[in-house]
Enzyme design. Structure first.
Site, mmCIF file in Angstrom:
data_model
loop_
_atom_site.group_PDB
_atom_site.id
_atom_site.type_symbol
_atom_site.label_atom_id
_atom_site.label_comp_id
_atom_site.label_asym_id
_atom_site.label_seq_id
_atom_site.Cartn_x
_atom_site.Cartn_y
_atom_site.Cartn_z
ATOM 1 N N SER A 241 4.610 0.526 -1.039
ATOM 2 C CA SER A 241 3.911 0.412 0.235
ATOM 3 C C SER A 241 4.129 1.638 1.114
ATOM 4 O O SER A 241 5.092 2.394 0.929
ATOM 5 C CB SER A 241 4.398 -0.828 0.987
ATOM 6 O OG SER A 241 5.749 -0.647 1.406
ATOM 7 N N ARG A 242 3.239 1.801 2.090
ATOM 8 C CA ARG A 242 3.409 2.898 3.042
ATOM 9 C C ARG A 242 4.694 2.726 3.849
ATOM 10 O O ARG A 242 5.436 3.695 4.049
ATOM 11 C CB ARG A 242 2.210 2.978 3.999
ATOM 12 C CG ARG A 242 2.236 4.227 4.879
ATOM 13 C CD ARG A 242 1.174 4.255 5.966
ATOM 14 N NE ARG A 242 -0.173 4.066 5.482
ATOM 15 C CZ ARG A 242 -1.268 4.381 6.194
ATOM 16 N NH1 ARG A 242 -1.144 4.906 7.408
ATOM 17 N NH2 ARG A 242 -2.466 4.153 5.712
ATOM 18 N N GLU A 264 4.189 7.694 -3.576
ATOM 19 C CA GLU A 264 2.792 7.274 -3.627
ATOM 20 C C GLU A 264 2.708 5.984 -2.846
ATOM 21 O O GLU A 264 3.407 5.026 -3.153
ATOM 22 C CB GLU A 264 2.362 7.071 -5.076
ATOM 23 C CG GLU A 264 0.923 6.626 -5.213
ATOM 24 C CD GLU A 264 0.637 6.003 -6.555
ATOM 25 O OE1 GLU A 264 0.020 4.916 -6.563
ATOM 26 O OE2 GLU A 264 1.031 6.575 -7.580
ATOM 27 N N CYS A 301 -3.333 0.906 -7.397
ATOM 28 C CA CYS A 301 -3.351 1.858 -6.288
ATOM 29 C C CYS A 301 -4.679 2.593 -6.206
ATOM 30 O O CYS A 301 -4.954 3.255 -5.204
ATOM 31 C CB CYS A 301 -2.192 2.850 -6.424
ATOM 32 S SG CYS A 301 -1.964 3.476 -8.085
#
Length: 525
Positions: A241-242, A264, A301
Site C-alpha cells: 500500500s501507499r 511499489e 497492481c
C-alpha cells in the site's frame, strides 16, 4: 516438507515471541500451525548474520552466484503440489493461478542467473593510462558496480510466490551480491516458510555463508520498522500500500545513514479508448475490459481502474457490453479480510459520491471475503474537480470518465498521478490523435501499451514495472525484469591501482572474460 512455524535465521530455526496463525480467506478459519513472531532480538541476529556474510557473498564469482539462483528455482519446483495447495489455502487464489505463479518465480530466478553469467550487470569500464598525454598525463581509471549491502525485502500479499520470499526483489538482490532478510507477509506464513526453507537449503548446498538469507515472520508493523531501521540494512524492496511504502520511506530517510527504499505502492492504470477503435470494436473492448478488471478479484497492481473515452453512442455500446459482462462475473475470494474491508469502503465511497453513477455490480459471493465487482461512470468535469476519483481501490472496481474531446482526454492524462501503466486502445485512424498524448503518458507511466490490457507483466529484459510517484518511490527503477538488478548496485572506480590489487574482473589478465568498455568501446567476450 513439514511447516513448523519457526523463524529462519541463517541456519537456525527459532521459536520466539507471540504466535499467530494464517487465515483461510474463503472460510475465515485459521490454519495450523502457530507461527512465531520475530522481535528485536531476531532482527538483530538476522541483520548481523547478513552483514557478516556480505563481504564473502558479494565477491562470489558469477558462476557460483548463477548456480545458487538456479538451485533456489529447482528447490521451489521440487516442493511440488504441496506448495501451491498451501498458498491457495492461505490466499484464496485458485491452484491454476498459483501453478503459473510458481513457474514465474522459478523463471525469474533463472533469468537473473543468466544475467549474472553474462556479466554485463557489472558494467566494467577501463580507461587505460596515457602517460604521454599533453598537457597532463591521464591516470589509469577502472570502474565496476558493486553490491550495496544487505537488503530487506517485504513480501507482498497479492503474489505469495512471485513477489514474496523468493520473488523479484529477492532474486535481483541476490543476483547483485546482496544478502537478503525477508519480512514475510503475515497472510501466507506457511507458504513463506516452505519457500524460505528451499532458499536456505540452496545456501547450504552451494556452500555460501548462512547469513545470505533469513526469513522473519510476524504481523506487527514494528517488525518492519525495526528491520528498515537496522544500520546494517542498505536498501529495501517493498510491494504494498501507499501508506505502508511511505512509512518505510520515512523510516529509511530518518536514519543516520539514509538508504533507498524501492517501494511499489499505488496505481490506477488508466485506459484510453480512442475514437476509431471504440467505434469499430466497442462491444468487444467492453467485454475484454471486464475480463481484465475481475481477474484475480482485481488484486493486481496493474488493474485497469480508470477508463477515458469520448461520450456518444460508441461509448454507450462499450459501457453496455461491459455492464453485461460484469453482471455475469462471479465473485472471487479476496486475499485477506482487511483487503476485502478496504475494497468495500472504497466502493461505498464512490457509491455515495453524487457526481458518480453506478453502472453495474458483479455477482455476490458465497465465500467469507468475496469481491463483488463494481463499475462506475462520471464526467470529465467531476473527475478534474475531485482528486479522490483517481484514488486506487484495490480490487475489481473501475470508473469510466466521459470526455467531450481528445483535448479533454489529454487534460485528464495531465491531471493523473504517476502510474505503473497507461493503455491505449487504438486503430490506424487514431494514430494522429494519440501522438500528442504520448509525451504526457511518458511523464505519467512506466509502461505504455497498445491494444492489450495492463494485467499481466512479462518478465524479461525490456520490461519496466515502475513509474513516477505514487506508483513507486523511485521512478528510475523497475521491480520486474533484468534491469531490477541495478537497484542494488553502485559504481566504484579504481585509479592507478596495481593490477594485483584490482578486483579480479578489472585485471588485465581478465580482459575478454566479461564484457567491458575500453576507452568507451564495448568489448564482448
Amino acid at each position: 516438507m513439514d511447516i513448523t512455524g519457526e523463524i529462519l535465521i541463517g541456519n537456525a530455526s527459532v521459536s520466539a515471541g507471540e504466535t499467530f496463525r494464517a487465515v483461510n480467506p474463503a472460510t475465515g478459519a485459521t490454519i495450523e500451525p502457530d507461527f512465531s513472531s520475530a522481535g528485536p532480538s531476531e532482527v538483530e541476529k538476522a541483520c548481523a548474520l547478513a552483514a557478516d556474510a556480505f563481504d564473502a557473498y558479494s565477491e562470489t564469482d558469477t558462476e557460483t552466484r548463477a548456480t545458487f539462483l538456479e538451485t533456489i528455482a529447482a528447490n521451489i519446483e521440487a516442493l511440488g503440489d504441496a506448495l501451491v495447495e498451501r498458498a491457495s489455502a492461505e490466499s484464496g487464489l485458485p491452484l491454476a493461478r498459483l501453478t503459473g505463479e510458481r513457474g514465474r518465480t522459478a523463471g525469474q530466478l533463472r533469468l537473473f542467473a543468466s544475467v549474472v553469467r553474462a556479466g554485463d550487470f557489472l558494467e566494467l569500464r577501463v580507461d587505460p593510462a596515457q602517460p604521454e598525454r599533453k598537457p597532463a598525463p591521464r591516470p589509469d581509471i577502472r570502474q565496476r558496480h558493486v553490491a550495496l549491502g544487505p537488503v530487506a525485502v517485504f513480501g507482498a500479499s497479492n503474489f505469495p510466490l512471485a513477489f514474496s520470499v523468493a520473488g523479484g526483489d529477492t532474486a535481483s538482490a541476490l543476483a547483485a551480491g546482496c544478502p537478503v532478510v525477508v519480512k514475510g507477509h503475515p497472510a501466507h506464513p506457511g507458504t513463506s516458510e516452505m519457500v524460505g526453507r528451499a532458499i536456505r537449503d540452496a545456501v547450504k548446498s552451494c556452500g555460501l555463508p548462512e547469513g545470505v538469507f533469513s526469513l522473519l515472520t510476524g504481523p506487527s508493523k514494528e517488525l518492519g520498522g525495526a528491520l528498515v531501521s537496522d544500520p546494517r540494512i542498505k536498501a529495501v524492496g517493498f510491494t504494498g500500500s501507499r501508506a505502508g511504502g511511505l512509512a518505510l520511506v520515512d523510516i529509511a530517510g530518518k536514519r543516520r545513514e539514509p538508504i533507498p527504499v524501492y517501494a511499489e505502492m499505488s496505481s490506477v492504470n488508466p485506459v484510453f479508448l480512442m475514437p476509431a477503435a471504440l467505434e469499430a470494436r466497442g462491444e468487444a473492448l467492453g467485454k475484454a475490459f471486464i475480463g481484465s478488471l475481475v481477474m484475480g478479484a482485481g488484486q493486481f497492481c496493474t488493474n485497469p481502474g480508470l477508463v477515458f473515452a469520448l461520450e456518444g453512442p460508441a461509448l454507450d455500446r462499450f459501457t453496455a457490453a461491459a455492464a453485461t459482462a460484469l453482471k455475469d462475473s462471479t465473485a472471487a475470494t479476496m486475499l485477506t479480510p482487511g483487503i476485502n474491508a478496504a475494497y468495500k469502503a472504497g466502493v461505498d465511497a464512490l457509491t455515495g459520491n453524487e457526481k458518480v453513477s453506478l453502472v453495474e455490480r458483479g455477482q455476490g459471493g458465497a465465500t467469507e471475503n468475496a469481491c463483488q465487482a463494481a463499475l462506475f461512470v462520471t464526467d470529465i468535469d467531476a473527475f478534474l474537480a475531485d482528486e479522490r476519483l483517481q484514488d486506487e481501490i484495490f480490487g475489481a472496481s473501475s470508473l469510466i470518465v466521459r470526455c467531450r474531446s481528445i483535448d479533454d482526454m489529454r487534460r485528464a492524462a495531465q491531471h493523473l498521478e504517476g502510474q505503473l501503466t497507461a493503455t491505449l486502445q487504438l486503430d490506424e485512424a487514431d494514430v494522429e490523435a494519440v501522438r500528442p498524448l504520448l509525451p504526457v503518458l511518458e511523464k505519467r507511466a512506466g509502461r505504455i501499451l497498445a491494444n492489450g490490457w495492463p494485467t499481466g507483466v512479462e518478465v524479461n529484459h525490456a520490461m519496466v514495472h515502475g513509474g513516477p510517484y505514487p506508483a513507486t518511490s523511485d521512478s528510475r527503477t523497475t521491480s520486474v525484469g533484468s534491469l531490477a538488478i541495478r537497484r542494488f548496485l553502485r559504481p566504484v572506480c579504481y585509479q592507478d591501482l596495481p593490477d594485483a590489487l584490482l578486483p579480479k574482473a578489472l585485471r588485465e589478465s581478465e580482459a575478454g572474460a566479461l564484457p567491458r568498455r575500453v576507452d568507451g568501446i564495448l568489448q564482448t567476450r
